[in-house]
Design a protein around this motif. Structure first.
Motif, mmCIF file in Angstrom:
data_model
loop_
_atom_site.group_PDB
_atom_site.id
_atom_site.type_symbol
_atom_site.label_atom_id
_atom_site.label_comp_id
_atom_site.label_asym_id
_atom_site.label_seq_id
_atom_site.Cartn_x
_atom_site.Cartn_y
_atom_site.Cartn_z
ATOM 1 N N GLU A 230 0.828 -1.204 0.000
ATOM 2 C CA GLU A 230 0.000 0.000 0.000
ATOM 3 C C GLU A 230 0.865 1.258 0.000
ATOM 4 N N TYR A 231 1.964 1.232 0.759
ATOM 5 C CA TYR A 231 2.863 2.382 0.795
ATOM 6 C C TYR A 231 3.520 2.589 -0.571
ATOM 7 N N ARG A 232 3.879 1.494 -1.223
ATOM 8 C CA ARG A 232 4.560 1.588 -2.521
ATOM 9 C C ARG A 232 3.610 2.048 -3.620
ATOM 10 N N THR A 233 2.401 1.512 -3.652
ATOM 11 C CA THR A 233 1.472 1.818 -4.739
ATOM 12 C C THR A 233 0.683 3.097 -4.494
ATOM 13 N N GLY A 234 0.572 3.513 -3.228
ATOM 14 C CA GLY A 234 -0.224 4.702 -2.924
ATOM 15 C C GLY A 234 -1.693 4.407 -2.725
ATOM 16 N N PHE A 235 -2.092 3.118 -2.761
ATOM 17 C CA PHE A 235 -3.479 2.773 -2.506
ATOM 18 C C PHE A 235 -3.816 3.046 -1.041
ATOM 19 N N GLY A 236 -5.106 3.252 -0.758
ATOM 20 C CA GLY A 236 -5.541 3.515 0.603
ATOM 21 C C GLY A 236 -5.366 2.305 1.501
ATOM 22 N N ALA A 237 -5.264 2.590 2.804
ATOM 23 C CA ALA A 237 -5.139 1.514 3.782
ATOM 24 C C ALA A 237 -6.343 0.590 3.677
ATOM 25 N N GLY A 238 -6.088 -0.701 3.661
ATOM 26 C CA GLY A 238 -7.170 -1.666 3.610
ATOM 27 C C GLY A 238 -7.521 -2.137 2.211
ATOM 28 N N HIS A 239 -6.905 -1.542 1.177
ATOM 29 C CA HIS A 239 -7.215 -1.934 -0.210
ATOM 30 C C HIS A 239 -6.942 -3.411 -0.435
ATOM 31 N N ASN A 240 -5.734 -3.868 -0.076
ATOM 32 C CA ASN A 240 -5.383 -5.267 -0.299
ATOM 33 C C ASN A 240 -6.248 -6.200 0.538
ATOM 34 N N LYS A 241 -6.589 -5.780 1.756
ATOM 35 C CA LYS A 241 -7.425 -6.625 2.612
ATOM 36 C C LYS A 241 -8.818 -6.770 2.005
ATOM 37 N N ARG A 242 -9.356 -5.671 1.448
ATOM 38 C CA ARG A 242 -10.680 -5.743 0.820
ATOM 39 C C ARG A 242 -10.659 -6.705 -0.368
ATOM 40 N N GLY B 66 4.766 -7.492 -6.240
ATOM 41 C CA GLY B 66 5.759 -7.237 -7.275
ATOM 42 C C GLY B 66 5.960 -5.774 -7.592
ATOM 43 N N THR B 67 5.012 -4.910 -7.176
ATOM 44 C CA THR B 67 5.152 -3.482 -7.460
ATOM 45 C C THR B 67 6.341 -2.861 -6.734
ATOM 46 N N VAL B 68 6.848 -3.535 -5.696
ATOM 47 C CA VAL B 68 8.020 -2.979 -5.002
ATOM 48 C C VAL B 68 9.244 -3.000 -5.905
ATOM 49 N N GLY B 69 9.190 -3.794 -6.975
ATOM 50 C CA GLY B 69 10.315 -3.852 -7.895
ATOM 51 C C GLY B 69 10.176 -2.957 -9.105
ATOM 52 N N LEU B 70 9.114 -2.133 -9.144
ATOM 53 C CA LEU B 70 8.895 -1.248 -10.280
ATOM 54 C C LEU B 70 9.397 0.162 -9.982
ATOM 55 N N SER B 71 9.667 0.905 -11.017
ATOM 56 C CA SER B 71 10.109 2.290 -10.857
ATOM 57 C C SER B 71 8.928 3.186 -10.506
ATOM 58 N N ASP B 72 9.230 4.391 -10.003
ATOM 59 C CA ASP B 72 8.169 5.337 -9.663
ATOM 60 C C ASP B 72 7.347 5.712 -10.892
ATOM 61 N N ASP B 73 7.997 5.825 -12.045
ATOM 62 C CA ASP B 73 7.275 6.187 -13.266
ATOM 63 C C ASP B 73 6.265 5.121 -13.644
ATOM 64 N N VAL B 74 6.623 3.864 -13.506
ATOM 65 C CA VAL B 74 5.698 2.782 -13.855
ATOM 66 C C VAL B 74 4.550 2.723 -12.847
ATOM 67 N N ILE B 75 4.854 2.896 -11.558
ATOM 68 C CA ILE B 75 3.805 2.883 -10.535
ATOM 69 C C ILE B 75 2.772 3.957 -10.833
ATOM 70 N N ALA B 76 3.220 5.108 -11.335
ATOM 71 C CA ALA B 76 2.307 6.217 -11.611
ATOM 72 C C ALA B 76 1.336 5.887 -12.741
ATOM 73 N N LYS B 77 1.635 4.853 -13.530
ATOM 74 C CA LYS B 77 0.773 4.494 -14.651
ATOM 75 C C LYS B 77 -0.187 3.357 -14.312
ATOM 76 N N VAL B 78 -0.304 3.018 -13.029
ATOM 77 C CA VAL B 78 -1.160 1.894 -12.647
ATOM 78 C C VAL B 78 -2.545 2.059 -13.241
ATOM 79 N N GLY B 79 -3.043 0.989 -13.831
ATOM 80 C CA GLY B 79 -4.361 1.050 -14.459
ATOM 81 C C GLY B 79 -4.939 -0.330 -14.629
ATOM 82 N N VAL B 80 -5.002 -1.090 -13.578
ATOM 83 C CA VAL B 80 -5.416 -2.485 -13.644
ATOM 84 C C VAL B 80 -6.779 -2.618 -14.303
#
Length: 433
Positions: free
Chosen positions: A198-210, A242-256
């Motif tokens: 959550e810290y790496r991706t910027g998603f809100g707390a609880g996103h992965n748990k949901r 796996g997002t912990v291994g991505l660059s900041d630029d790639v994380i900013a393009k998240v669009g699942v």
């Protein structure tokens, strides 16, 4: 120092308190090879010892003539708060057991008579838990020292250091909270991983748990066995590791799930599977994480698997995570209503998604019964029921909070939400229990 002295120094210190010497002798015989043991038959004597000597684990009987276990643990907690406290009790001691839990902060209790192997296994787990907490305290102290040195290192980076330090402190607090709320090492590790994601991706707390709980709900709806359901839940928690291994630029393009995905981002499950595979007990999770971006028509990545060749856990994660992105994705600039997201997913069933899994997710959201404890349901107004509990603040597009987490849904509240949708020509998504 002799080999014997070294072995003694490496053992944890265990204090045993029971007014029956035979019980103390039995416990000491069972545990003497694994712990440095000291025994007492009276609470006051044990308390005096605690004031002068460090103890890691305490086991105390409940019923004793001079001072019962609940009273003893209350004093022991004040003297050595970091020691793990375990109560030795019979079924008839429940009232005082509850007092020991509330006032003495016991970790768990052991019923009389105990089974030797179960007791040794419990103490092994307790020892791991104690050492982990001890290591965490040391790391927190080291982290605090490192932050102080970093602040002094370069004044030109003061603002950046401040921001990073604040983020680390926030992450540390989440980890500390997780360690206190869990009573097993496995859950502690999983919570730390989830917080990191959550810290790496910027998603809100609880996103992965949901996402994880909804994945388990779908698995249960599909009548998968308990072991598979639990495995899919763990994969849901870790599906973005796996997002912990991505660059900041790639994380900013998240669009699942939108079909407009960055190629490098699409392959984060490959990185995630490699990370998870490093933990031997997580081997069974790797294939679901690795194949979560496969399409049922064979056009997905990384291996272009199709249909039932894609692991069922990966098919479930794909549907649930994409549904969550469509209605609540942090980087989704065109959030959909729940009905529109359902239509969007169904239109791609048998192409991207397993149609059976898509239907199962909708059924879980609509029926809401016995698909998983503490599951967080994503619903529109049409899915609200009087008595539902709101799990997240309802934030309007202008940033105002319309409803706060913890509120119970009422009939007037539903009518107010309908009026808002009509007046502003919009659709509202809520997360409820």
């Amino acid at each position: 120092m002799s080999i014997q002295d070294t072995e003694l120094a490496l053992r944890l210190n265990l204090l045993l308190l029971d007014d029956e010497q035979d019980i103390l002798n039995s416990l000491k015989r069972l545990l003497r090879k694994d712990f440095n043991i000291v025994t007492f038959t009276e609470g006051p004597s044990a308390i005096d010892y605690l004031r002068e000597h460090p103890i890691d684990i305490i086991i105390s009987d409940m019923r004793m003539p001079i001072m019962n276990g609940a009273e003893f643990f209350t004093h022991a907690k004040d003297i050595q708060p970091n020691a793990i406290r375990i109560l030795l009790t019979g079924y008839s001691d429940m009232e005082t057991t509850i007092q020991a839990i509330n006032d003495g902060g016991i970790y768990t209790y052991i019923g009389k008579p105990w089974e030797n192997q179960e007791l040794k296994l419990l103490l092994s787990q307790v020892s791991e838990h104690y050492l982990l907490k001890k290591k965490t305290r040391v790391l927190n102290e080291q982290l605090s020292d490192a932050n102080d040195r970093l602040t002094q290192f370069n004044h030109t980076l003061e603002q950046k250091v401040t921001e990073r330090t604040a983020a680390l402190v926030q992450s540390k607090n989440k980890l500390s909270s997780a360690l206190k709320s869990q009573n097993s090492l496995l859950h502690d590790v999983l919570d730390m991983m989830s917080t990191t994601i959550e810290y790496r991706t910027g998603f809100g707390a609880g996103h992965n748990k949901r996402v994880a709980l909804q994945c388990k709900g779908v698995a249960r709806y599909l009548a998968l066995d308990d072991a598979t359901c639990r495995r899919i839940y763990l994969c849901g928690l870790l599906h973005e590791i796996g997002t912990v291994g991505l660059s900041d630029d790639v994380i900013a393009k998240v669009g699942v799930g939108t079909g407009k995905l960055d190629d490098e981002f699409m392959h984060h499950p490959v990185i995630g599977a490699k990370i998870v595979a490093r933990v031997s007990r997580f081997d069974a999770l790797t294939e679901n994480i690795f194949h979560q971006n496969e399409n049922v028509d064979g056009t997905g990545v990384p291996d272009h698997l199709a249909g039932d060749d894609i692991p069922i856990g990966a098919r479930i994660i794909r549907v649930v995570k994409d549904f969550d992105f469509l209605i609540a994705g942090k980087e989704n600039k065109q959030l959909m209503s729940v009905p529109d997201a359902k239509s969007w997913l169904m239109s791609r069933a048998d192409t991207w998604y397993d149609k059976v899994v898509v239907s199962a997710l909708f059924s879980v959201m609509n029926e809401r019964s016995d698909f998983g404890e503490d599951i967080e349901y994503s619903v529109g107004i049409e899915g609200l029921k009087i008595g539902d509990t709101l799990l997240e603040d309802l934030v309007l597009t202008n940033g105002n909070i319309m409803l706060t987490a913890g509120q119970e849904i009422t009939a007037p509240m539903i009518e107010k939400l309908r009026n808002y949708e009509d007046n502003y020509d919009t659709k509202i998504t809520l997360f409820i229990a």
